[in-house]
Design an enzyme around this catalytic site. Structure first.
Site, PDB file in Angstrom:
ATOM      1  CB  THR A   7      21.178  56.911  52.688  1.00 33.63           C
ATOM      2  OG1 THR A   7      19.798  56.760  52.319  1.00 33.63           O
ATOM      3  CG2 THR A   7      21.300  57.672  53.987  1.00 33.63           C
ATOM      4  CB  VAL A  38      31.269  53.377  43.703  1.00 34.30           C
ATOM      5  CG1 VAL A  38      32.466  52.474  43.974  1.00 34.30           C
ATOM      6  CG2 VAL A  38      30.189  53.160  44.759  1.00 34.30           C
ATOM      7  NE  ARG A  59      17.792  60.972  39.809  1.00 31.19           N
ATOM      8  CZ  ARG A  59      19.011  60.711  40.299  1.00 31.19           C
ATOM      9  NH1 ARG A  59      19.865  61.666  40.515  1.00 31.19           N
ATOM     10  NH2 ARG A  59      19.372  59.486  40.581  1.00 31.19           N
ATOM     11  CE1 TYR A  97      18.652  54.346  33.783  1.00 32.36           C
ATOM     12  CE2 TYR A  97      17.912  54.908  35.998  1.00 32.36           C
ATOM     13  CZ  TYR A  97      18.574  54.052  35.129  1.00 32.36           C
ATOM     14  OH  TYR A  97      19.155  52.899  35.619  1.00 32.36           O
ATOM     15  CG  ASP A  98      13.880  58.633  37.614  1.00 35.70           C
ATOM     16  OD1 ASP A  98      14.991  58.247  37.230  1.00 35.70           O
ATOM     17  OD2 ASP A  98      13.711  59.358  38.601  1.00 35.70           O
TER      18      ASP A  98
HETATM   19  P1  NAD Z   1      26.356  50.888  31.597  1.00 34.65           P
HETATM   20  O1  NAD Z   1      26.123  52.266  31.100  1.00 34.65           O
HETATM   21  O2  NAD Z   1      27.747  50.501  31.976  1.00 34.65           O
HETATM   22  O3  NAD Z   1      25.824  49.807  30.554  1.00 34.65           O
HETATM   23  C1  NAD Z   1      24.774  50.037  29.659  1.00 34.65           C
HETATM   24  C2  NAD Z   1      25.125  49.397  28.339  1.00 34.65           C
HETATM   25  O4  NAD Z   1      24.028  49.587  27.427  1.00 34.65           O
HETATM   26  C3  NAD Z   1      26.356  50.019  27.678  1.00 34.65           C
HETATM   27  O5  NAD Z   1      27.207  49.017  27.212  1.00 34.65           O
HETATM   28  C4  NAD Z   1      25.767  50.843  26.532  1.00 34.65           C
HETATM   29  O6  NAD Z   1      26.685  51.029  25.464  1.00 34.65           O
HETATM   30  C5  NAD Z   1      24.549  50.013  26.166  1.00 34.65           C
HETATM   31  N1  NAD Z   1      23.496  50.765  25.478  1.00 34.65           N
HETATM   32  C6  NAD Z   1      22.949  51.955  25.840  1.00 34.65           C
HETATM   33  N2  NAD Z   1      21.985  52.300  24.983  1.00 34.65           N
HETATM   34  C7  NAD Z   1      21.887  51.297  24.052  1.00 34.65           C
HETATM   35  C8  NAD Z   1      21.080  51.074  22.916  1.00 34.65           C
HETATM   36  N3  NAD Z   1      20.150  51.957  22.531  1.00 34.65           N
HETATM   37  N4  NAD Z   1      21.275  49.939  22.196  1.00 34.65           N
HETATM   38  C9  NAD Z   1      22.231  49.040  22.563  1.00 34.65           C
HETATM   39  N5  NAD Z   1      23.035  49.211  23.626  1.00 34.65           N
HETATM   40  C10 NAD Z   1      22.859  50.321  24.377  1.00 34.65           C
HETATM   41  O7  NAD Z   1      25.360  50.685  32.843  1.00 34.65           O
HETATM   42  P2  NAD Z   1      25.220  49.479  33.877  1.00 34.65           P
HETATM   43  O8  NAD Z   1      25.507  50.011  35.235  1.00 34.65           O
HETATM   44  O9  NAD Z   1      25.955  48.290  33.397  1.00 34.65           O
HETATM   45  O10 NAD Z   1      23.653  49.227  33.808  1.00 34.65           O
HETATM   46  C11 NAD Z   1      23.096  48.156  33.055  1.00 34.65           C
HETATM   47  C12 NAD Z   1      21.581  48.140  33.220  1.00 34.65           C
HETATM   48  O11 NAD Z   1      21.258  47.984  34.598  1.00 34.65           O
HETATM   49  C13 NAD Z   1      20.911  49.429  32.751  1.00 34.65           C
HETATM   50  O12 NAD Z   1      19.704  49.086  32.103  1.00 34.65           O
HETATM   51  C14 NAD Z   1      20.612  50.159  34.029  1.00 34.65           C
HETATM   52  O13 NAD Z   1      19.488  50.986  33.913  1.00 34.65           O
HETATM   53  C15 NAD Z   1      20.384  49.022  34.999  1.00 34.65           C
HETATM   54  N6  NAD Z   1      20.683  49.448  36.371  1.00 34.65           N
HETATM   55  C16 NAD Z   1      21.965  49.618  36.792  1.00 34.65           C
HETATM   56  C17 NAD Z   1      22.210  50.049  38.087  1.00 34.65           C
HETATM   57  C18 NAD Z   1      23.610  50.225  38.616  1.00 34.65           C
HETATM   58  O14 NAD Z   1      23.764  50.669  39.757  1.00 34.65           O
HETATM   59  N7  NAD Z   1      24.659  49.889  37.910  1.00 34.65           N
HETATM   60  C19 NAD Z   1      21.132  50.328  38.951  1.00 34.65           C
HETATM   61  C20 NAD Z   1      19.845  50.178  38.470  1.00 34.65           C
HETATM   62  C21 NAD Z   1      19.613  49.718  37.176  1.00 34.65           C
HETATM   63  N1  UDP Z   2      27.344  61.753  44.235  1.00 32.49           N
HETATM   64  C1  UDP Z   2      28.315  62.510  44.879  1.00 32.49           C
HETATM   65  N2  UDP Z   2      29.466  62.762  44.221  1.00 32.49           N
HETATM   66  C2  UDP Z   2      29.745  62.282  42.972  1.00 32.49           C
HETATM   67  C3  UDP Z   2      28.751  61.486  42.330  1.00 32.49           C
HETATM   68  C4  UDP Z   2      27.557  61.259  42.992  1.00 32.49           C
HETATM   69  O1  UDP Z   2      28.137  62.960  46.013  1.00 32.49           O
HETATM   70  O2  UDP Z   2      30.848  62.560  42.457  1.00 32.49           O
HETATM   71  C5  UDP Z   2      26.090  61.473  44.956  1.00 32.49           C
HETATM   72  C6  UDP Z   2      24.825  61.763  44.156  1.00 32.49           C
HETATM   73  O3  UDP Z   2      24.420  63.100  44.312  1.00 32.49           O
HETATM   74  C7  UDP Z   2      23.853  60.776  44.790  1.00 32.49           C
HETATM   75  C8  UDP Z   2      24.725  59.588  45.180  1.00 32.49           C
HETATM   76  O4  UDP Z   2      26.061  60.083  45.220  1.00 32.49           O
HETATM   77  O5  UDP Z   2      23.279  61.331  45.949  1.00 32.49           O
HETATM   78  C9  UDP Z   2      24.636  58.431  44.200  1.00 32.49           C
HETATM   79  O6  UDP Z   2      24.841  58.967  42.908  1.00 32.49           O
HETATM   80  P1  UDP Z   2      25.027  58.073  41.605  1.00 32.49           P
HETATM   81  O7  UDP Z   2      25.229  59.011  40.465  1.00 32.49           O
HETATM   82  O8  UDP Z   2      26.063  57.037  41.840  1.00 32.49           O
HETATM   83  O9  UDP Z   2      23.650  57.281  41.450  1.00 32.49           O
HETATM   84  P2  UDP Z   2      22.118  57.585  41.765  1.00 32.49           P
HETATM   85  O10 UDP Z   2      21.803  56.704  42.903  1.00 32.49           O
HETATM   86  O11 UDP Z   2      21.932  59.037  42.126  1.00 32.49           O
HETATM   87  O12 UDP Z   2      21.434  57.233  40.503  1.00 32.49           O
END
Ligand code: NAD
Ligand code: UDP
Length: 317
Positions: free
Chosen positions: A214, A192, A146, A149-150
């Protein structure tokens, strides 16, 4: 007389799940929107309804390469967010977070645009502090699967603060917690969308581990409102500010809620827990409440109904 120009807003990752909802709301609020995306996980379907709008432009571009446009605000959302997708090409994920942020910050510096970083609860890693507030430094493995990303997102926050201190760039950092809603891709891989798609197809619900870990789920409409409030906040507000729902569910509770809502007879199946999967996660949103006057409004039960309706309408019957 020439009319005053609308505020020009760039949304990187604008064709993705959150980005496409953000583009919708910004256009409704009267902004001029430039959506920049390389379609790695996003799709044109998410923004196809906007293509006829003269105040919406779409640019295919990878933010790991420099970009020269004139804008007033930048929402930097580009980055795959699902563990499946960000781990598929981890080097590109780190480049998107790090090189991408440098390019977007350079653009903000040149144009004097305000820039908001879509950071994440993943900066807290597998946290020992619960709920997580912004003063907690986190517990992140820097060599695990991970980490691209992290650590990429942590480095992006560092870059944002260095551009702020060194170049006076107007920054805003929102730490987004698990967000869900319509327009998640059916193959997104996050919990989800996986559970809802499996329930509607009558497939087994894949619970990783024993399902006792959770998460706290925020509905996308609430989240994008929080992002806009953060961007429009006073210049002195840099964040980081947590944006998420402070109500915690186990993954197993989520599975049961999805089964009930979709009226599905799917069964739970238990799969191995992915490495470094955080055990617990819940935001402390005191700062968001006090500084932005923001808190989520949509209960998970209501939001899941909307997601079930959405996937019923897009999945082949
Ligand atoms: P997503 O994967 O649906 O959207 C990401 C978008 O970025 C996509 O359209 C993808 O094509 C585009 N992309 C990826 N790499 C790129 C690059 N190098 N250049 C141009 N475009 C690029 O994800 P999301 O859930 O919509 O997340 C959007 C942002 O929010 C992300 O930065 C993500 O890290 C952050 N975020 C989302 C969540 C969540 O739960 N959805 C939680 C925490 C942070
Ligand atoms: N998870 C799960 N089944 C799935 C996908 C995810 O049980 O089909 C669990 C995953 O292990 C994590 C939580 O659901 O504990 C949230 O996962 P997600 O990939 O949505 O996002 P995360 O918070 O881990 O980035």
């Amino acid at each position: 007389m020439i009319a005053k120009h609308k505020t020009r807003v760039m949304v990187t990752g604008g064709a993705g799940f959150i980005g496409s909802h953000l583009c919708d709301l910004l256009l409704k609020r009267g902004y001029d929107v430039l959506c920049v995306d390389n379609f790695y996980t996003g799709t044109k379907h998410n923004i196809i309804h906007l293509l006829d709008n003269p105040f919406f432009e779409l640019l295919r571009h990878d933010i790991t390469f420099p970009l020269y446009v004139e804008v007033d605000q930048i929402y930097n959302l580009a980055c795959p967010a699902s563990p499946v997708h960000y781990q598929y090409d981890p080097v590109q994920t780190t480049k998107t977070c790090v090189h991408g942020s440098i390019n977007m910050l350079g653009l903000a510096k040149r144009t004097r645009a305000k820039i908001l970083q879509a950071s994440t609860s993943e900066v807290y890693g597998d946290p020992e502090v619960h709920p997580q507030n912004e003063t907690y430094w986190g517990r992140v493995n820097c060599t695990g699967v991970r980490s691209c990303y992290d650590e990429g997102k942590r480095c992006a926050e560092t870059l944002f603060f260095d551009y702020y201190r060194q170049h006076r760039v107007a920054i805003k950092i929102g730490r987004i917690f698990n967000t869900y809603g319509p327009k998640m891709h059916p193959n997104d891989g996050r919990v989800v969308s996986n559970f809802v798609v499996q329930a509607l197809r009558g497939e087994d619900i894949t619970v990783y581990g024993d399902g006792s870990q959770t998460r706290s789920f925020c509905y996308v409409d609430d989240l994008v409102e929080g992002l806009i409030r953060l961007m429009e906040s006073d210049e002195s507000v840099t964040g980081p500010i947590n944006l998420g729902c402070p109500v915690e569910f186990t993954v197993r509770q989520l599975a049961e809620l999805v089964l009930r809502t979709a009226n599905s007879s799917s069964k739970l199946t238990f799969k191995p827990l992915p490495p470094d999967d955080p055990v617990q996660r819940k935001p402390d949103i005191t700062k968001a409440k006090e500084i932005l006057g923001w808190e989520p409004r949509v209960f998970l039960e209501e939001g899941i109904i909307k997601v079930v309706e959405y996937f019923r309408s897009v999945l082949p019957s």
